[in-house]
Structures are given as structure tokens and as C-alpha cells.
Design an enzyme around this catalytic site. Structure first.
Site, PDB file in Angstrom:
ATOM      1  N   TRP A 266       0.910  -1.269  -0.164  1.00  0.00           N
ATOM      2  CA  TRP A 266       0.049   0.037  -0.022  1.00  0.00           C
ATOM      3  C   TRP A 266       0.722   1.351   0.026  1.00  0.00           C
ATOM      4  O   TRP A 266       0.320   2.418   0.046  1.00  0.00           O
ATOM      5  CB  TRP A 266      -1.026   0.106   1.094  1.00  0.00           C
ATOM      6  CG  TRP A 266      -0.246  -0.386   2.328  1.00  0.00           C
ATOM      7  CD1 TRP A 266      -0.178  -1.561   3.107  1.00  0.00           C
ATOM      8  CD2 TRP A 266       0.764   0.401   3.298  1.00  0.00           C
ATOM      9  NE1 TRP A 266       0.672  -1.654   4.223  1.00  0.00           N
ATOM     10  CE2 TRP A 266       1.108  -0.444   4.451  1.00  0.00           C
ATOM     11  CE3 TRP A 266       1.295   1.703   3.184  1.00  0.00           C
ATOM     12  CZ2 TRP A 266       2.249   0.212   5.144  1.00  0.00           C
ATOM     13  CZ3 TRP A 266       1.960   2.094   4.178  1.00  0.00           C
ATOM     14  CH2 TRP A 266       2.367   1.293   5.139  1.00  0.00           C
TER      15      TRP A 266
ATOM     16  N   LYS B  78      -3.323  -8.470  -7.373  1.00  0.00           N
ATOM     17  CA  LYS B  78      -4.079  -8.043  -6.193  1.00  0.00           C
ATOM     18  C   LYS B  78      -3.415  -6.803  -5.551  1.00  0.00           C
ATOM     19  O   LYS B  78      -2.266  -7.146  -4.891  1.00  0.00           O
ATOM     20  CB  LYS B  78      -3.815  -9.285  -5.112  1.00  0.00           C
ATOM     21  CG  LYS B  78      -4.900  -9.098  -4.043  1.00  0.00           C
ATOM     22  CD  LYS B  78      -4.881 -10.029  -2.664  1.00  0.00           C
ATOM     23  CE  LYS B  78      -3.710  -9.413  -1.669  1.00  0.00           C
ATOM     24  NZ  LYS B  78      -4.326  -8.016  -1.272  1.00  0.00           N
TER      25      LYS B  78
ATOM     26  N   ALA C 282      -2.981  -3.917  -2.479  1.00  0.00           N
ATOM     27  CA  ALA C 282      -3.033  -4.139  -1.095  1.00  0.00           C
ATOM     28  C   ALA C 282      -4.693  -3.704  -0.591  1.00  0.00           C
ATOM     29  O   ALA C 282      -5.156  -2.885  -1.118  1.00  0.00           O
ATOM     30  CB  ALA C 282      -2.247  -3.413  -0.480  1.00  0.00           C
TER      31      ALA C 282
ATOM     32  N   GLY D  68       6.243  -6.828  -0.165  1.00  0.00           N
ATOM     33  CA  GLY D  68       5.723  -6.538   1.303  1.00  0.00           C
ATOM     34  C   GLY D  68       6.479  -7.047   2.518  1.00  0.00           C
ATOM     35  O   GLY D  68       7.771  -7.018   2.235  1.00  0.00           O
TER      36      GLY D  68
ATOM     37  N   GLU E 142       7.690 -11.575   6.593  1.00  0.00           N
ATOM     38  CA  GLU E 142       6.993 -12.866   7.164  1.00  0.00           C
ATOM     39  C   GLU E 142       6.056 -13.354   6.378  1.00  0.00           C
ATOM     40  O   GLU E 142       5.779 -14.490   6.055  1.00  0.00           O
ATOM     41  CB  GLU E 142       6.381 -12.463   8.542  1.00  0.00           C
ATOM     42  CG  GLU E 142       7.462 -12.232   9.574  1.00  0.00           C
ATOM     43  CD  GLU E 142       7.005 -11.513  10.749  1.00  0.00           C
ATOM     44  OE1 GLU E 142       5.907 -11.426  10.846  1.00  0.00           O
ATOM     45  OE2 GLU E 142       7.594 -11.871  11.719  1.00  0.00           O
TER      46      GLU E 142
ATOM     47  N   CYS F 257      10.299   0.962   1.989  1.00  0.00           N
ATOM     48  CA  CYS F 257      11.275  -0.327   2.120  1.00  0.00           C
ATOM     49  C   CYS F 257      12.570   0.057   2.460  1.00  0.00           C
ATOM     50  O   CYS F 257      13.354  -0.453   2.920  1.00  0.00           O
ATOM     51  CB  CYS F 257      11.044  -1.294   1.197  1.00  0.00           C
ATOM     52  SG  CYS F 257      11.036  -0.860  -0.541  1.00  0.00           S
TER      53      CYS F 257
ATOM     54  N   GLU G 225      12.055  -3.036  11.236  1.00  0.00           N
ATOM     55  CA  GLU G 225      11.527  -2.193  10.400  1.00  0.00           C
ATOM     56  C   GLU G 225      10.233  -1.401  11.225  1.00  0.00           C
ATOM     57  O   GLU G 225       9.408  -2.285  11.471  1.00  0.00           O
ATOM     58  CB  GLU G 225      11.292  -2.872   8.960  1.00  0.00           C
ATOM     59  CG  GLU G 225      10.654  -1.964   8.117  1.00  0.00           C
ATOM     60  CD  GLU G 225      10.357  -2.557   6.604  1.00  0.00           C
ATOM     61  OE1 GLU G 225      10.005  -3.727   6.675  1.00  0.00           O
ATOM     62  OE2 GLU G 225      10.754  -2.019   5.672  1.00  0.00           O
TER      63      GLU G 225
ATOM     64  N   PHE H  13       8.810   1.345   9.724  1.00  0.00           N
ATOM     65  CA  PHE H  13       7.796   1.782   8.503  1.00  0.00           C
ATOM     66  C   PHE H  13       7.203   3.075   9.005  1.00  0.00           C
ATOM     67  O   PHE H  13       5.916   3.096   8.666  1.00  0.00           O
ATOM     68  CB  PHE H  13       7.029   0.515   7.993  1.00  0.00           C
ATOM     69  CG  PHE H  13       7.141   0.213   6.477  1.00  0.00           C
ATOM     70  CD1 PHE H  13       8.107  -0.039   6.121  1.00  0.00           C
ATOM     71  CD2 PHE H  13       5.941   0.431   5.864  1.00  0.00           C
ATOM     72  CE1 PHE H  13       8.414   0.099   4.392  1.00  0.00           C
ATOM     73  CE2 PHE H  13       5.864   0.526   4.480  1.00  0.00           C
ATOM     74  CZ  PHE H  13       6.945   0.171   3.748  1.00  0.00           C
TER      75      PHE H  13
END
Ligand code: ADP
Length: 490
Positions: free
Chosen positions: A164, A188, A190, A240, A243, A296, A393, A395
Site C-alpha cells: 500500500w 492483487k 493491497a 511486502g 514474514e 522499504c 523495520e 515503517f
């Protein structure tokens, strides 16, 4: 921090909230919809169709047909490039609307959307349009009386799952090389920011890209997981959290899908004492606070050589305090809200951890205003490498400044992370710059600059920051298979 109030741009009309399958804008088969929220005031912008496995399956059928028997794989590569250029033209013609839509859905300042997201997205589609007819193989001398050559063929139907933080730009980074290579797409977007991708897909239709070549299925993680598990998809490109990439690797193992990942980072931004300090301060501010810290490659470990540390911190403080928070539609705003309440809460919990672990919060550290997900630009000093704010991170708009002494120490500390996406070094000494660039384990190194992106320059991570490279010629490898043809010459 200065509040801004005056809105100059206005919110665009929401044209499309359905999903695109085989050229048709349809409701989800389940009829489910989800809300996309305005992060400025926490109100609902629109309700968007939510994809289930049944929708993914329909999109895979359409993409497979468009790939195998449809016009896309049969079309002359130069014509594919022409259609992509047409899409870029339409993006340019609709720049005002796309920028406003991005700002509305994501909360980013419209001035950033107009100056960065849109031009970079358009440039990316144009750059790959030029590649469409330049994917050549090799002729290879082998033993014996044979003619041996390679062909580069499209990998097939690709599933693309994006985040996103740069919704439109991430779509462009993914569509560009895939379309140039002749692949067909199921994307797809976000769940927080589906709107610009849907509008982009409408423009792709208007450009004449055939039905089924681009399918868009909005939804949450479960929709993405349905794509990863679907046997009809040949490759997943994902941007993304690492994890999520770990889950994708597990889910993709049964079908051995090709995978490329662009993941997070904890990028070291290193300022040597001999640097132009004003330029380094400006670069550090941009490298961390740009896009509300939601990058990122954010320079979230800001290492400053001991002898200039205090002077640098003073300048950094002045610069952070001058940031203008407020309505993203005000062209003077430099910082909007975080994208949603989850991100807001996560960032606030890191700020609390920084304080409780003993770092000194020099400025910020609190919510800004009482509506929306705004967080004050925050600077911590007295940060050690072991603190959560120096390792994880975040963000968000949270800067950690860490002192260091000398090249050997900084190379070790810069590399003491499981991430390896980006790094930067500020120095006037070319030897230092090259030594650092060669020694840091990161996919991109900026010297005396930060966040310089170009469609032609590869981007991606070492270590747990990713697999494969986006942009440049490198990204085309993600979307092609090499086929070796050997012919007897008698
Ligand atoms: P972020 O923390 O930036 O939201 P995520 O990795 O959670 O990063 O999300 C990035 C994208 O991956 C989003 O489009 C999200 O819906 C999607 N996603 C989340 N979980 C999964 C999953 N298990 N499989 C596939 N896609 C997923």
C-alpha cells in the site's frame, strides 16, 4: 512541525470498485465488499469487491486463455510495446486524477504523488514498452555438428501481490516487465489502497490491452494466498513484509512456482565527518521521512561520525521541525497520515519501546492532531544497535541517529542486520565512498544522494530483503524462461 490547512486540490470521483476479470468489471462471486478508509479522517472512501478463491480461479482461466490462445502471446512484440506506450500516454493524460486518487486512498501528500509516484510510474511503463521487442536469445557454439540457440519465452500467467505504500508505482513496476515479456497478469492490490490499481486497469483497457491480459482481484491476505496456491499461476511476484514472503514460499512449494520478492529493510545511511553536512541532513530527512517513513528502503539507521554528531543532530532537528503536517491535498503539506490504524499503532508502540529502552526522544514521539493517523516526525538519539528501534523495520516517521567512529566499525555495524535492501554514504572522499559501496551487503548503494530511482536501474535486496531484482533489464529475467533449441546440421 507546522500544521497546514488550505486545500487546493480536490478529491476525485471514484469510478471503479469492482474487480476486473477477462475484460469485465464484476462483483465478487460471494458478493463480499471491504471498506477502504481515508487515513486523514478515518471515514470510508469506498467499498470494494473482495476476491475469494472462486474469483481467483476465474481470473486464472481468463489469464491462461489470454496467454495461450489469446492475442497477447501471438501479438508481435512491437505491437505489445505500442499498447504499453498508449497506456503510458493515458496515465499522463489522467495524471491529475490518478495523483488525487493515490493521495486520497493512501494519505500521501498530493505534491509527492504528482512529483514522484506518477512520473516514475509512467516512465516505468514506457521503459518496458521499449523492451518488448528487444528480448533476444543467444547463439551458442557447442560440440558436434549442431546449431544451438536460446529463446526467451514468457513465464506464463503471473500473480502479482503489491503493498500500500506506493500503490500505483508498485503496479507499474510489476506490470511493465510482465507485459513486455508477454505474460498475462492477475494482480492483487493491497487491501488499504486498491483504488489507483483499479483505475489503471481501466486505462489499460482504454489503451487496447486485450481482455484477460490484466485481471485485478482486490482483497486481503487470503485472496493473495489463493493466488499463491493456485496451480494455474506460474509465478508470483510479491512486495511486502518478509514474514508474508515466508508464508508465500511455503504455499508456493507444492506447485514450485517461480518467486520474486521485494521485502523490507533497515537501511544504513552513513554520514562521514568530511561530508557536506547540509546536503547530508537534507538527504537524511528525505531518506527517512519521505512518504511518511513508509518506504522499504528508508534510511532508518542514520549513522553519523562521532566528531560531527552533535552539529548534525542540531541541523537535523531544525529540519524535522520544519516539516508541514496536514491535509495531503494542500500542496504545501510535506507529511500526511500513516496509511491505517494498524500501522499507526505499530509505529506508536516502537516509539514507546525506544523511550523505555533508554533512547532520547529529541522531537516528536506523539500523535499529531486528534483525527486521522498522523504521527509527528520523531528523532531518537542515544540509540544503540541492540535497541528494537535500531533493529526492526518501523515503517514510519521515526529516525534513529547512531554515532560511529571510522570505516571498519561502520562496515561491520551497517552489515549487522538480516536485511540488505539499500544503503547510503555521505562523504567527499572517493576512496571512502567506493570502499563503503563495495563492502556493504545491500542491493542499492547511494553516494551523496538518497532514494534516487530510475526505471533502468535494478532494485532489490540481499539477504532477507528479497529475491531477484525489479526494474532495469534485470526484472525481465523474472518474467522469462530460457529455452535451449539444438538442431542437427546433418
Ligand atoms: P504490509 O505489512 O506492508 O501490509 P504485507 O506483507 O502484510 O505487508 O502485505 C503486502 C501484500 O501481501 C498485501 O497485498 C497483502 O494483502 C498481501 N498478503 C498478506 N498476506 C498474504 C499471504 N499469506 N499470501 C499472499 N499475500 C498476502
Amino acid at each position: 512541525m507546522v500544521a497546514t490547512a488550505e486545500a487546493k486540490f480536490s478529491a476525485p470521483k471514484i469510478r471503479q470498485t469492482n474487480m476486473l476479470i477477462n475484460g469485465k468489471w464484476v462483483e465478487s462471486r460471494s458478493g463480499k465488499r471491504f471498506k477502504t478508509i481515508n487515513p486523514v479522517n478515518e471515514t470510508v472512501i469506498a467499498e470494494v469487491a473482495e476476491g475469494d478463491p472462486a474469483d481467483v480461479d476465474a481470473a486464472v482461466k481468463a489469464a491462461r486463455a489470454a496467454f495461450e490462445s489469446g492475442p497477447w502471446s501471438k501479438m508481435d512484440a512491437r505491437d505489445r510495446g505500442r499498447l504499453m506506450n498508449k497506456l503510458a500516454d493515458l496515465m499522463e493524460a489522467n495524471l491529475d486524477e490518478l495523483a488525487a486518487l493515490e493521495s486520497l486512498d493512501n494519505g500521501k501528500p498530493i505534491s509527492d504523488a504528482r512529483a514522484a509516484d506518477l512520473p516514475l510510474s509512467i516512465d516505468c511503463i514506457r521503459y518496458y514498452a521499449g523492451w518488448a521487442d528487444k528480448l533476444t536469445g543467444d547463439t551458442i557454439p557447442i560440440r558436434g555438428n549442431y546449431f544451438c540457440y536460446t529463446r526467451r519465452e514468457p513465464v506464463g500467467v503471473v500473480g502479482q501481490i503489491i503493498p500500500w505504500n506506493f500503490p500505483l508505482l508498485m503496479a507499474a513496476w510489476k506490470w511493465g516487465p510482465a507485459l513486455a515479456a508477454g505474460c498475462t497478469i492477475i494482480m492483487k492490490p493491497a487491501e488499504q489502497t486498491p483504488l489507483t490499481c483499479l483505475r489503471l486497469a481501466e486505462l489499460a483497457q482504454e489503451a487496447g490491452i486485450p481482455d484477460g491480459v490484466i485481471n485485478v482481484i482486490p482483497g486481503f491476505g487470503a485472496t493473495g494466498a489463493a493466488m499463491v496456491k493456485h496451480p494455474g499461476i506460474d509465478k508470483i511476484a510479491f512486495t511486502g513484509h518478509y514474514e508474508t514472503a515466508q508464508k508465500i514460499m511455503v504455499d508456493a512449494s507444492t506447485t514450485l512456482k517461480r518467486l520474486t520478492f521485494e521485502l523490507g529493510g533497515k537501511s544504513p545511511n552513513v554520514v562521514f565527518a568530511d561530508a557536506d553536512l547540509d546536503a547530508a541532513v537534507a538527504g537524511a530527512e528525505f531518506g527517512l521521512f519521505f512518504n511518511q517513513g513508509q518506504c522499504c528502503c528508508a534510511g532508518s539507521r542514520l549513522f553519523v561520525e562521532q566528531s560531527v554528531h552533535d552539529k548534525f543532530v542540531d541541523k537535523m532537528l531544525t529540519s524535522a521541525k520544519a516539516r508541514r503536517l496536514g491535509d495531503p491535498f494542500d500542496p504545501n503539506t510535506t507529511q500526511g497520515p500513516q496509511v491505517d490504524s494498524d500501522q499507526f499503532n505499530k509505529i506508536m508502540s516502537y516509539i514507546d519501546k525506544g523511550k523505555s529502552e533508554g533512547a532520547k526522544c529529541l522531537t516528536g514521539g506523539s500523535r499529531f492532531g486528534n483525527k486521522g493517523y498522523f504521527i509527528e516526525p520523531t528523532i531518537f538519539t542515544g540509540v544503540t544497535d541492540e535497541m528494537a528501534i535500531a533493529k526492526d523495520e518501523i515503517f514510519g516517521p521515526v529516525m534513529s541517529i547512531l554515532p560511529f567512529q571510522g570505516m571498519d566499525e561502520i562496515i561491520t555495524r551497517a552489515n549487522s542486520t538480516h536485511y540488505g535492501l539499500a544503503a547510503a554514504v555521505w562523504t567527499k572522499d572517493v576512496q571512502k565512498a567506493h570502499r563503503f559501496a563495495a563492502s556493504v551487503r545491500a542491493g542499492t548503494v547511494w553516494v551523496n544522494c538518497y532514494d534516487v530511482f530510475d526505471a533502468a536501474a535494478p532494485f532489490g535486496g540481499f539477504k532477507m530483503s528479497g529475491m531477484g531484482r525489479e526494474l532495469g533489464a534485470a526484472a525481465l529475467a523474472n518474467y522469462t524462461e530460457s529455452k535451449t533449441v539444438t538442431m542437427s546440421l546433418g
